[in-house]
Design a protein around this motif. Structure first.
Motif, mmCIF file in Angstrom:
data_model
loop_
_atom_site.group_PDB
_atom_site.id
_atom_site.type_symbol
_atom_site.label_atom_id
_atom_site.label_comp_id
_atom_site.label_asym_id
_atom_site.label_seq_id
_atom_site.Cartn_x
_atom_site.Cartn_y
_atom_site.Cartn_z
ATOM 1 N N UNK A 112 87.123 0.456 29.574
ATOM 2 C CA UNK A 112 88.359 -0.170 30.022
ATOM 3 C C UNK A 112 88.934 -1.058 28.918
ATOM 4 N N UNK B 44 65.181 4.279 44.091
ATOM 5 C CA UNK B 44 64.907 4.304 45.521
ATOM 6 C C UNK B 44 63.467 3.987 45.841
ATOM 7 N N UNK B 45 62.834 3.201 45.029
ATOM 8 C CA UNK B 45 61.457 2.783 45.235
ATOM 9 C C UNK B 45 60.451 3.910 44.998
ATOM 10 N N UNK B 46 60.799 5.133 45.403
ATOM 11 C CA UNK B 46 59.806 6.203 45.347
ATOM 12 C C UNK B 46 59.731 6.865 43.975
ATOM 13 N N UNK C 62 81.299 0.846 31.457
ATOM 14 C CA UNK C 62 82.607 1.023 32.096
ATOM 15 C C UNK C 62 83.590 -0.039 31.601
ATOM 16 N N UNK C 63 83.087 -1.257 31.460
ATOM 17 C CA UNK C 63 83.978 -2.319 30.975
ATOM 18 C C UNK C 63 84.397 -2.045 29.543
ATOM 19 N N UNK D 126 72.553 5.288 36.936
ATOM 20 C CA UNK D 126 73.908 5.393 37.472
ATOM 21 C C UNK D 126 74.894 5.939 36.441
ATOM 22 N N UNK D 127 74.584 5.785 35.173
ATOM 23 C CA UNK D 127 75.549 6.220 34.159
ATOM 24 C C UNK D 127 75.085 7.474 33.429
ATOM 25 N N UNK E 247 73.733 -3.746 30.151
ATOM 26 C CA UNK E 247 73.546 -3.162 31.478
ATOM 27 C C UNK E 247 74.566 -2.044 31.658
ATOM 28 N N UNK E 248 74.311 -1.142 32.599
ATOM 29 C CA UNK E 248 75.153 0.059 32.674
ATOM 30 C C UNK E 248 76.616 -0.238 32.957
ATOM 31 N N UNK E 249 76.860 -1.304 33.729
ATOM 32 C CA UNK E 249 78.247 -1.605 34.063
ATOM 33 C C UNK E 249 79.085 -1.920 32.838
#
Lengths: 444, 464
Positions: free
Chosen positions: A282, A334-336, A278-279, A311-312, A273-275
């Motif tokens: 780090x 955003x659904x759309x 970042x981990x 997001x990344x 997953x994108x997070x």
């Protein structure tokens, strides 16, 4: 008379010696023979499209690409009128057909070849989908092993193209990543320290031995010249080479990364997953040696539509990352609107490597159609085709050997019945090292 | 046998559907007897436990290097500022620099290069503090467990929450980064002392008695040592497990936390706390209104859920059951309390309104029971911050505190209001109009905007 007869015999022998290589060369030996592939269209991958096109192969290398070429009459001809030829596709990550085995922890020396059983390996699956080379990786969390690039020829004596291409790093949770990275590099640092300590100890011993020898020499100097010869003796002996202690082979690759060796393998991180990206950053910057280096920039993204990889996108494009991504990955922030992650990444300047949607025959077979879909959503044709040819070659460090149809490169090709990005395009022939190894005609 | 199993499964499904258990996992387990609500066991150390570092507010003057006076300024202008610990300022400005509040007031000087948010017509509050949560900021150390793009964080911010305790640390709901999330490490000692389990009650009481005896001996020993330096110290090797917990309670190293509902149990635990003089936080306390002086006398803090319901115990015959006036009565008796909804998570399913995404509504229900509005707001801002030991950083709008705000488009306690912006450390973390979560509900300037053609909820009967 006798002498003349002798001469003629010598001449005859010389003649035979001279002619023999010529006859060998002239013989229809496959390795020496010229092969010509004539296709309805050739997509070179360097921006050119030849219609019709010919590729001439001499001595296992592409020697000419063009049309209306002249070639020897006895050349072997592979005729594929109406078909489109492009560089053979390269699979950047696969475990398809390997005996399933999960290696957890740090096992950088583990080669997936040990999980490969020639008899049961489904090479035809790769060939049917047009893949001429595959980078096999072991499964498991942490550093499960290294990737090995192999030819997908059914029977091959030189299967391995590259014994170690990259280090896959897998982690499902942040905690898993911190512990894999931490433990792996701690172990590597430990090995470096071990060698350093052994070296220091050895240096000390050498110095002490030298001092001792000098002292003895001084003593004996006082005794007289008669003993001088003896005191010379230790100097004659060559100093022993330092033998470093054996390093743990499982972490040697990580040691190379810490020591910035030229042959250090790149780490390829599977971001579930994108997070986790970042981990990972780090976790890597918490390794003191790696803190000031560029962040890791090769990522594998999962194939599902979930996850918020949009997001990344900025983070990945900023560092011009190499991204291995199945073409189905998209997001509905955003659904759309749906964001096609591979498209935005490629447009942002990332180097895009396409993986099959699933690591099996159906997934591999679907790659061109999925790429066509991405082209419809804004990916350029060139980027789409490069993402299965030149970009994976670059990732694996093989771009001087394969990835495009160019002079000097190895003759690995795939032929489609129409344009590869046409919906419904099918692989007709797969050619490895100038040999047709898979032909749809044979399947009928 | 099989039908039994089937009916069990059906029951389980019904329970899961009806109850509002957050899907984010991390169930709250009532630890049997005496246990500690802290990190997972594998992280525990034997013997000396690391003390949480005293919360030291970083002095403002030291933070700015002298040669570089520039900083990142954020000015929120025109809002009605609810400072919580101070007055309400109408049409005021809050200026923050590098994530800390530097000035509050009307007509204050704002640097030209400051980022400005025009919040006129809006209400500005400190970011809400959820006393306890699941799934908002990872588990354990947020820096090593938080998903920086988790939906739970966005929904938490949309509810106005900017800080919360995840069971081991007080962390901020910051998105897109995995650094500087933790405010402080916080752990309480979870104790169980209720009539339902007399064995555990006895165990805890005896542990406290035994350790208190030991502590007296230690004091005596200290006196003896002044006379005779060789005096043998009393053996303390046996102080571990429940005894170590009892010691940290008696030495006031840690605060106890306990879920107590009935007045009978409240009386018992308050008696215990007064006898041994330890501090505690009571969760629940539904029947506390019957004898509010009880909690005030033993100095306990309370975590209330105004909407939780409890029936009177008929067998006891006395007054009992929950009351909507509970919060007001406790407030009038001087018992500090914070307010939490029934569910500690953010659930996107089940009955709406009982989870953390409706934290202000829960406080509004206490107002319905007679609690003054300002106290209700305190109970979801400064009070939980105090109970979690982070009141020096968050929970009110004061110079020197962290620039954590929420800007509402109406009164915080109104059911109509939404969070327009959530700001943490001087940076906008949530903007309602950018998020696609609630942006279609009463956008600014439009009282009744037309619904988009393709948007949920669709009218019944429309084709999907």
């Amino acid at each position: 008379m006798k002498r003349r007869y002798f001469r003629s015999v010598i001449r005859f022998l010389l003649l035979i010696l001279l002619v023999q290589p010529l006859t060998l060369m002239g013989a229809p030996d496959d390795s020496q023979r010229v092969t010509v592939i004539r296709a309805g269209r050739v997509i070179t991958g360097t921006g050119e499209v030849l219609e019709p096109g010919e590729v001439v192969i001499v001595e296992g290398k592409i020697s000419l690409v063009g049309n209306q070429l002249e070639y020897p009459k006895n050349a072997r001809l592979i005729d594929a009128p109406g078909q489109t030829l492009m560089a053979g596709m390269i699979l950047a990550r696969s475990s398809h057909g390997l005996q399933s085995l999960s290696k957890n922890g740090t096992n950088c020396n583990w080669s997936p070849l040990r999980q490969l059983n020639e008899e049961s390996m489904p090479w035809d699956d790769f060939l049917e989908a047009g893949f001429v080379a595959a980078s096999l990786v072991p499964a498991g969390s942490g550093f499960p092993g290294h990737a090995v690039v192999v030819k997908t020829t059914p029977e091959s004596s030189d299967r391995v193209i590259k014994a170690a291409a990259y280090l896959p790093l897998n982690g499902r949770s942040p905690t898993g990543i911190y512990s894999s990275v931490g433990k792996g590099f701690d172990a590597a640092r430990g090995e470096i320290e071990k060698v350093k300590k052994a070296r220091e100890k050895w240096d000390k011993e050498q110095e002490e031995a030298k001092k001792k020898a000098e002292e003895e020499a001084k003593k004996k100097d006082g005794d007289g010249a008669a003993t001088e010869q003896k005191s010379d003796k230790p100097e004659d002996e060559k100093p022993k080479e330092f033998e470093p202690p054996q390093m743990n082979p499982a972490v040697i690759e990580l040691v190379k990364i810490l020591e910035e060796n030229d042959d250090a393998l790149p780490i390829v991180f599977f971001a579930q997953n994108p997070g986790l990206i970042l981990h990972l950053d780090s976790a890597i910057s918490s390794v003191k040696e790696l803190k000031d280096r560029d962040p890791l920039s090769i990522f594998i993204l999962p194939g599902s539509r979930t996850g918020a990889f949009h997001q990344v996108v900025e983070l990945l494009t900023e560092r011009k990352a190499t991204v291995l991504v199945p073409p189905a990955l998209s997001a509905f922030p955003d659904t759309y609107t749906r964001i096609y992650i591979p498209v935005v990444l490629a447009r942002g300047g990332c180097s895009l490597v396409t993986l099959p949607a699933a690591d099996n025959l159906a997934g591999m077979r679907g790659v061109p159609a999925k790429l066509a879909e991405l082209v419809r959503y804004g990916l350029s044709r060139e980027d789409a085709l490069a993402s299965v040819t030149l970009e994976p070659a670059r990732l694996l460090g093989l771009d001087d050997r394969m990835g495009t149809v160019e002079e000097g490169k190895e003759p690995h090709f795939v032929l489609f019945d129409t344009d590869p990005l046409e919906p419904g395009a099918r692989v007709m022939k797969t050619i490895i090292a100038g040999e047709v190894v898979w032909d749809r005609e044979d399947r009928r | 046998m099989i039908s039994n199993f089937k009916s069990f499964l059906v029951m389980l499904a019904v329970i899961l559907l009806v109850t509002d258990i957050p899907f984010t996992g991390g169930t709250s387990v009532q630890l049997a007897g005496v246990a500690e609500a802290q990190d997972p066991p594998r992280r525990r150390r034997r013997g000396r436990r690391p003390q949480p570092p005293p919360p030291t507010p970083e002095p403002l003057a030291k933070e700015e290097p002298l040669d570089e006076p520039e900083g990142e300024y954020l000015a929120i202008e025109g809002a009605t500022i609810h400072t919580i610990t101070g007055p309400v300022i109408r049409g005021g400005t809050v200026l923050s620099k590098d994530g800390k509040i530097v000035s509050i007031g009307v007509d204050i000087a704002v640097p030209d290069d400051a980022q400005k948010i025009d919040a006129s017509g809006h209400h500005l509050y400190p970011g809400l503090v959820a006393f306890r949560s699941n799934g908002l900021v990872g588990s354990g150390e947020a820096e090593k467990s938080q998903d920086p793009f988790a939906l739970g964080t966005v929904t938490g911010l949309a509810a106005g929450i900017t800080s919360t305790w995840n069971g081991s640390r007080v962390s901020k709901l910051i998105r897109g980064q995995v650094t500087d999330l933790t405010l402080r490490r916080q752990s309480f000692i979870s104790i169980s002392y209720r009539s339902g389990n007399p064995g555990k009650k006895k165990e805890l009481r005896e542990a406290l008695e035994k350790v208190q005896e030991h502590l007296r001996k230690m004091e005596q020993h200290a006196l003896e040592k002044q006379k005779d330096p060789d005096a043998a110290a009393p053996d303390d090797k046996w102080i571990r497990g429940p005894y170590a917990i009892a010691r940290s309670l008696l030495l006031a190293e840690k605060v106890a936390i306990s879920r107590v509902s009935t007045i009978f149990d409240l009386r018992e635990i308050c008696q215990l706390a007064r006898r041994f003089g330890f501090k505690m936080i009571i969760e629940g306390a539904e029947e506390a209104w019957i004898e509010p002086g009880l909690l005030a006398r033993c100095g306990a803090s309370v975590v209330l859920t105004p909407r939780s319901r409890r029936d009177r115990d008929e067998s006891r015959g006395a007054a009992g059951g929950s009351s909507i006036e509970n919060a007001r009565i406790l407030h009038e008796s001087g018992v500090p309390f914070s307010i939490m909804p029934a569910s500690k998570g953010i659930a996107l399913w089940g009955l709406a309104g009982r989870d953390l995404s409706h934290l202000p509504l829960e406080a509004a229900f206490a107002v319905r029971g007679g609690l003054p509005e300002d106290v209700a707001v305190e109970s979801i801002t400064i009070e939980p911050a105090r109970m979690l030991g982070v009141a020096d950083r968050v929970g009110s709008i004061e110079v020197g505190k962290d620039a954590d705000f929420i800007i509402m488009d109406g009164d915080l306690l109104s059911y109509m209001s939404h969070v327009r912006w959530a700001i943490i450390d001087g940076k906008v973390q949530y903007d309602k109009m950018e998020e696609g979560l609630l942006d279609h509900i009463r956008p600014p300037g439009e009282d009744d905007p037309p619904a988009p053609d393709d948007h949920w909820p669709r009218r019944l009967g429309d084709p999907l």
